[in-house]
Design a protein around this motif. Structure first.
Motif, PDB file in Angstrom:
ATOM      1  N   LEU A  74     102.753 -25.572  51.573  1.00  0.00           N
ATOM      2  CA  LEU A  74     102.274 -26.753  50.846  1.00  0.00           C
ATOM      3  C   LEU A  74     101.060 -27.383  51.521  1.00  0.00           C
ATOM      4  N   LYS A  75     100.966 -27.251  52.841  1.00  0.00           N
ATOM      5  CA  LYS A  75      99.830 -27.829  53.572  1.00  0.00           C
ATOM      6  C   LYS A  75      98.500 -27.178  53.195  1.00  0.00           C
ATOM      7  N   LEU A  76      98.538 -26.058  52.502  1.00  0.00           N
ATOM      8  CA  LEU A  76      97.300 -25.393  52.079  1.00  0.00           C
ATOM      9  C   LEU A  76      96.691 -26.056  50.844  1.00  0.00           C
ATOM     10  N   ALA A  77      97.503 -26.764  50.073  1.00  0.00           N
ATOM     11  CA  ALA A  77      97.067 -27.263  48.768  1.00  0.00           C
ATOM     12  C   ALA A  77      95.839 -28.168  48.853  1.00  0.00           C
ATOM     13  N   ASP A  78      95.899 -29.223  49.621  1.00  0.00           N
ATOM     14  CA  ASP A  78      94.777 -30.160  49.671  1.00  0.00           C
ATOM     15  C   ASP A  78      93.501 -29.516  50.208  1.00  0.00           C
ATOM     16  N   PRO A  79      93.553 -28.810  51.333  1.00  0.00           N
ATOM     17  CA  PRO A  79      92.308 -28.186  51.814  1.00  0.00           C
ATOM     18  C   PRO A  79      91.701 -27.193  50.811  1.00  0.00           C
ATOM     19  N   LEU A  80      92.551 -26.452  50.095  1.00  0.00           N
ATOM     20  CA  LEU A  80      92.034 -25.527  49.089  1.00  0.00           C
ATOM     21  C   LEU A  80      91.341 -26.284  47.953  1.00  0.00           C
ATOM     22  N   ALA A 146      82.386 -21.826  55.920  1.00  0.00           N
ATOM     23  CA  ALA A 146      83.479 -22.808  55.968  1.00  0.00           C
ATOM     24  C   ALA A 146      84.738 -22.268  55.290  1.00  0.00           C
ATOM     25  N   THR A 147      84.572 -21.656  54.113  1.00  0.00           N
ATOM     26  CA  THR A 147      85.744 -21.132  53.406  1.00  0.00           C
ATOM     27  C   THR A 147      86.321 -19.932  54.135  1.00  0.00           C
ATOM     28  N   THR A 148      85.452 -19.051  54.665  1.00  0.00           N
ATOM     29  CA  THR A 148      85.986 -17.881  55.387  1.00  0.00           C
ATOM     30  C   THR A 148      86.788 -18.333  56.602  1.00  0.00           C
ATOM     31  N   SER A 149      86.325 -19.373  57.264  1.00  0.00           N
ATOM     32  CA  SER A 149      87.036 -19.887  58.434  1.00  0.00           C
ATOM     33  C   SER A 149      88.427 -20.400  58.064  1.00  0.00           C
ATOM     34  N   LEU A 150      88.500 -21.171  56.985  1.00  0.00           N
ATOM     35  CA  LEU A 150      89.802 -21.659  56.515  1.00  0.00           C
ATOM     36  C   LEU A 150      90.720 -20.497  56.161  1.00  0.00           C
ATOM     37  N   LEU A 151      90.174 -19.533  55.434  1.00  0.00           N
ATOM     38  CA  LEU A 151      90.982 -18.388  54.989  1.00  0.00           C
ATOM     39  C   LEU A 151      91.513 -17.581  56.169  1.00  0.00           C
ATOM     40  N   GLU A 152      90.733 -17.453  57.220  1.00  0.00           N
ATOM     41  CA  GLU A 152      91.184 -16.694  58.385  1.00  0.00           C
ATOM     42  C   GLU A 152      92.448 -17.307  58.987  1.00  0.00           C
ATOM     43  N   THR A 153      92.468 -18.611  59.095  1.00  0.00           N
ATOM     44  CA  THR A 153      93.653 -19.295  59.618  1.00  0.00           C
ATOM     45  C   THR A 153      94.839 -19.099  58.677  1.00  0.00           C
ATOM     46  N   TRP A 154      94.600 -19.236  57.378  1.00  0.00           N
ATOM     47  CA  TRP A 154      95.688 -19.119  56.398  1.00  0.00           C
ATOM     48  C   TRP A 154      96.213 -17.685  56.293  1.00  0.00           C
ATOM     49  N   ILE A 155      95.335 -16.709  56.480  1.00  0.00           N
ATOM     50  CA  ILE A 155      95.777 -15.307  56.487  1.00  0.00           C
ATOM     51  C   ILE A 155      96.700 -15.086  57.676  1.00  0.00           C
ATOM     52  N   ASP A 156      96.327 -15.621  58.824  1.00  0.00           N
ATOM     53  CA  ASP A 156      97.171 -15.497  60.016  1.00  0.00           C
ATOM     54  C   ASP A 156      98.539 -16.140  59.776  1.00  0.00           C
TER      55      ASP A 156
END
Length: 174
Positions: A74-80, A146-156
């Motif tokens: 759920l913590k992904l929702a707002d940043p996305l 910026a988006t690739t950086s966020l995605l890298e954390t979320w993929i992990d």
């Protein structure tokens, strides 16, 4: 009356004031991120559903695991959603919109065994990882750092969820 096309164009034009991404890529990236956001809500609700309906000898462990995972998801929702807006796009507006975009399949099964639920969630997290990797490539190709950086954390994080769910499997020794 302002039309939807002119509103979208105006929003993307305004975003030029704080990013320099190509306009055609903004639409593609926004669409990919909105698909991920729809899957966040679908995966969150499915994880909660399975948590609420967990039973058996490992109930407490699984209940706590799925609670931790649902909070993380759920913590992904707002940043996305905010990332889409920073790009100049628009984001999800309703549950119906989520339903149209989600790729995570809902589960309404009434009697599902814990291992089936955990296995299904692992597969869903793997699918979500894969979708994030495709979005990452698109963003990387567009130099959207910026988006690739966020995605890298979320993929992990998704890899961690998949790993934990994998490790819950029952190993039968013959």
């Amino acid at each position: 009356m302002i039309t939807a096309v002119s509103e979208t164009s105006a929003r993307i034009d305004a975003a030029r004031e704080f990013n320099d991404l190509p306009v055609d890529r903004v639409s593609e990236i926004s669409a990919a991120l909105n698909g991920l956001l729809a899957d966040v809500f679908a995966l969150y609700l499915k994880t909660k559903n399975f948590r609420w309906h967990m039973s058996g000898p490992h109930f407490r462990d699984y209940h706590l695991l799925l609670d931790e995972q649902s909070v993380q998801i759920l913590k992904l929702a707002d940043p996305l959603a905010e990332r889409v807006r920073k790009l100049g796009g628009t984001t999800l507006r309703s549950i119906g919109h989520i339903a149209r975009l989600q790729s995570i399949i809902d589960s309404e099964a009434e009697d599902t065994y814990p291992q089936v639920m955990l296995s299904e969630l692992r597969e869903d997290n793997l699918r979500f990882e894969s979708a994030m990797r495709r979005a990452h490539k698109m963003c990387d190709d567009s130099r959207d750092i910026a988006t690739t950086s966020l995605l890298e954390t979320w993929i992990d994080e998704a890899e961690g969820r998949s790993w934990f769910l994998y490790e819950t499997r029952i190993i039968r020794r013959e």
